[in-house]
Scaffold this motif. Structure first.
Motif, PDB file in Angstrom:
ATOM      1  N   GLY A 357      23.089 -25.474  24.888  1.00 23.14           N
ATOM      2  CA  GLY A 357      22.976 -26.892  25.168  1.00 23.14           C
ATOM      3  C   GLY A 357      21.556 -27.345  25.364  1.00 23.14           C
ATOM      4  N   THR A 358      21.411 -28.651  25.545  1.00 28.31           N
ATOM      5  CA  THR A 358      20.089 -29.248  25.716  1.00 28.31           C
ATOM      6  C   THR A 358      20.141 -30.316  26.798  1.00 28.31           C
ATOM      7  OG1 THR A 358      20.553 -30.913  24.002  1.00 28.31           O
ATOM      8  CG2 THR A 358      19.443 -28.894  23.297  1.00 28.31           C
ATOM      9  N   ILE A 359      19.009 -30.542  27.436  1.00 31.28           N
ATOM     10  CA  ILE A 359      18.798 -31.672  28.332  1.00 31.28           C
ATOM     11  C   ILE A 359      17.607 -32.434  27.781  1.00 31.28           C
ATOM     12  CG2 ILE A 359      18.230 -32.413  30.668  1.00 31.28           C
ATOM     13  CD1 ILE A 359      19.499 -29.832  31.684  1.00 31.28           C
ATOM     14  N   VAL A 360      17.826 -33.677  27.387  1.00 32.35           N
ATOM     15  CA  VAL A 360      16.799 -34.440  26.677  1.00 32.35           C
ATOM     16  C   VAL A 360      16.550 -35.751  27.410  1.00 32.35           C
ATOM     17  CG1 VAL A 360      16.128 -35.522  24.511  1.00 32.35           C
ATOM     18  CG2 VAL A 360      17.536 -33.447  24.476  1.00 32.35           C
ATOM     19  N   ALA A 361      15.322 -35.957  27.894  1.00 33.71           N
ATOM     20  CA  ALA A 361      14.929 -37.243  28.460  1.00 33.71           C
ATOM     21  C   ALA A 361      14.648 -38.203  27.304  1.00 33.71           C
ATOM     22  CB  ALA A 361      13.696 -37.085  29.331  1.00 33.71           C
ATOM     23  N   ASP A 362      15.392 -39.302  27.257  1.00 35.99           N
ATOM     24  CA  ASP A 362      15.271 -40.255  26.154  1.00 35.99           C
ATOM     25  C   ASP A 362      15.299 -41.662  26.743  1.00 35.99           C
ATOM     26  OD1 ASP A 362      15.382 -41.790  23.896  1.00 35.99           O
ATOM     27  OD2 ASP A 362      17.265 -40.957  23.143  1.00 35.99           O
ATOM     28  N   GLY A 363      14.142 -42.277  26.834  1.00 34.07           N
ATOM     29  CA  GLY A 363      14.037 -43.637  27.368  1.00 34.07           C
ATOM     30  C   GLY A 363      14.335 -44.713  26.361  1.00 34.07           C
ATOM     31  N   GLU A 364      14.776 -44.323  25.171  1.00 32.82           N
ATOM     32  CA  GLU A 364      15.136 -45.263  24.110  1.00 32.82           C
ATOM     33  C   GLU A 364      13.989 -46.237  23.843  1.00 32.82           C
ATOM     34  OE1 GLU A 364      18.822 -46.749  25.759  1.00 32.82           O
ATOM     35  OE2 GLU A 364      19.969 -45.352  24.518  1.00 32.82           O
ATOM     36  N   GLY A 365      12.805 -45.653  23.628  1.00 35.36           N
ATOM     37  CA  GLY A 365      11.646 -46.443  23.259  1.00 35.36           C
ATOM     38  C   GLY A 365      10.806 -46.925  24.418  1.00 35.36           C
ATOM     39  N   GLU A 366      11.240 -46.660  25.652  1.00 36.45           N
ATOM     40  CA  GLU A 366      10.464 -47.081  26.816  1.00 36.45           C
ATOM     41  C   GLU A 366      10.217 -45.879  27.724  1.00 36.45           C
ATOM     42  OE1 GLU A 366      11.755 -50.531  28.899  1.00 36.45           O
ATOM     43  OE2 GLU A 366      12.563 -51.511  27.101  1.00 36.45           O
ATOM     44  N   ASN A 367       9.257 -46.029  28.620  1.00 31.47           N
ATOM     45  CA  ASN A 367       8.897 -44.956  29.540  1.00 31.47           C
ATOM     46  C   ASN A 367       9.860 -44.968  30.725  1.00 31.47           C
ATOM     47  OD1 ASN A 367       7.601 -42.889  30.842  1.00 31.47           O
ATOM     48  ND2 ASN A 367       5.903 -44.153  31.589  1.00 31.47           N
ATOM     49  N   ARG A 368      10.927 -44.158  30.650  1.00 35.28           N
ATOM     50  CA  ARG A 368      11.960 -44.116  31.673  1.00 35.28           C
ATOM     51  C   ARG A 368      12.196 -42.673  32.080  1.00 35.28           C
ATOM     52  NH1 ARG A 368      15.586 -48.132  27.987  1.00 35.28           N
ATOM     53  NH2 ARG A 368      15.114 -50.105  29.003  1.00 35.28           N
ATOM     54  N   LEU A 369      12.749 -42.490  33.276  1.00 34.32           N
ATOM     55  CA  LEU A 369      12.847 -41.166  33.878  1.00 34.32           C
ATOM     56  C   LEU A 369      14.278 -40.639  33.843  1.00 34.32           C
ATOM     57  CD1 LEU A 369      11.531 -38.879  35.606  1.00 34.32           C
ATOM     58  CD2 LEU A 369      12.182 -40.225  37.625  1.00 34.32           C
TER      59      LEU A 369
END
Length: 404
Positions: A357-369
């Motif tokens: 599996g994976t854990i992916v931080a994805d702010g969908e184009g913005e800088n989000r945590l």
């Protein structure tokens, strides 16, 4: 029917209710003081016809026999429309939309529905819907629960706007006895949807995409729940859930086993709290399979959402991602994964078991945590030799687009 104090049809064959004279303006009416003891009933038994029935406050439609064979069919071959307008409906087994081409529509407006077994969209090509807008849907027999099937082989929709859906055993709080399976998509080709915008849900196993080849959809935008024993999204089939309000299930599986695909989206600041109660493996989240199964593909998407989990013991894995060698799971997006409180003997630090599996931080184009600040340890499970993370991530949207 309202002009006759009691209508008896108990163990003597079907009551076939058909005819175009029963319209929305002039339906069959079971009025106050009337008991329609319909052991076997077909509303709209003829294809192509629409038949309306209304149960007023003080009126009762149902079967009161102890036999398990009573059957009320709303929309047997045609289109049946039943309004519980403050009255009561009780029966052993009820189908809402039975045959191919049929449609059953039930609206509960402040009434009571006591149903032992329930199927919405029974056969391929059938459609069935139940809307609870005040009043309650409850199980007719606490000791021997049958399934409430939404989208058996056809298409079914169960919607809770206000009021209560309660499948729990009141004689043994917390024991789990008598809990009703609420399954969405119960046969190949079936499609079941559960929508909740208000009201109260209690005492069910909620499983979306229950069998292979079926699809289940859950949309939670309001209301509350307790003793929701299991929330499974993609049990053996394809399941999708969107939660945009604070909600409290027990144990969660996202993509449970085999070829099951499950996706849960928690958004708009909502908290999907997973709490412990009883000794039923609750308080755990499994994303992609289960340690005791094979296969299963699951994805958790956070869009400013929070997954809050009870942590009741040290060194216990509470979140499992890709739980067996042939599974795959992922967490993606932006939001928070937190314990259920900020104070505890164990300081509420959680463990995560990460396999395929994976854990992916994805702010969908913005800088989000994507915040995992309260996770104290990761256990790396034995990985599958041919890691499939890239393939699954690439194919996922296509799989879900095809299913939905």
């Amino acid at each position: 029917l309202g002009s006759v104090p009691t209508i008896e049809n108990n163990n003597t064959g079907y009551a076939y209710l058909c005819g175009t004279e029963f319209t929305a303006e002039d339906p069959i009416v079971i009025g106050a003081g009337t008991i329609a003891n319909a052991f076997l009933m077909q509303l709209a038994s003829v294809a192509g016809e629409t038949v309306y029935m209304r149960v007023d406050k003080g009126g009762v439609l149902g079967s009161f026999a102890s036999s398990d064979y009573g059957h009320n069919s709303i929309g047997r071959n045609g289109r049946g429309v039943l309004l519980i307008d403050g009255g009561a409906w009780t029966n052993n087994y009820s189908s809402i939309g039975y045959a191919a081409g049929s449609e059953g529509i039930v609206t509960n407006n402040g009434g009571r529905m006591y149903l032992f077994g329930l199927s919405l969209g029974y056969k391929t090509g059938a459609k069935g819907s139940v809307v609870i807008d005040g009043g309650m849907l409850s199980h007719a027999n606490w000791n021997y629960p049958k399934t409430w099937a939404v989208g058996n082989a056809g298409e079914g929709v169960l919607e809770l706007k206000s009021g209560t859906i309660d499948g729990s055993d009141k004689t043994a709080p917390g024991s789990g006895g008598g809990t009703v399976p609420l399954h969405l998509g119960c046969a190949a080709g079936g499609r079941g949807t559960f929508r909740m915008s208000g009201g109260y849900l209690e005492g069910v196993y909620l499983r979306a995409g229950y069998v292979a080849g079926a699809t289940g959809i859950v949309e939670i935008a309001g209301g509350s729940t307790t003793r929701l024993r299991t929330f499974d999204i993609g049990y053996d089939g394809v399941g999708y859930a969107n939660v945009s309000c604070n909600w409290t299930p027990g144990r969660m599986h996202i993509g449970y086993r085999g070829d099951a695909r499950g996706e849960l989206t928690v958004c708009n600041g909502a908290t999907n709290a997973v709490l412990n109660f009883g000794n039923f493996d609750n308080g755990f989240v499994y994303i992609g399979g289960h340690p005791a199964t094979s296969g299963g593909f699951g994805r958790l998407i956070l869009r400013d959402g929070t997954l809050r989990i009870t942590h009741d013991a040290p060194d216990t894995n509470k979140i499992w991602i890709g739980c067996n060698p042939t599974a795959f799971g992922s967490i993606r997006g932006w939001g928070r994964v937190l314990p259920s409180s900020t104070t505890s003997t164990y300081e509420y630090k959680m463990n995560i078991a990460l396999g395929n599996g994976t854990i992916v931080a994805d702010g969908e184009g913005e800088n989000r945590l994507l915040d995992f600040g309260d996770v104290q340890a990761y256990e790396i499970l034995t990985p599958r030799v041919d890691m499939i993370s890239i393939d699954i991530e690439d194919d996922w949207d296509e799989i879900l687009e095809t299913a939905y």
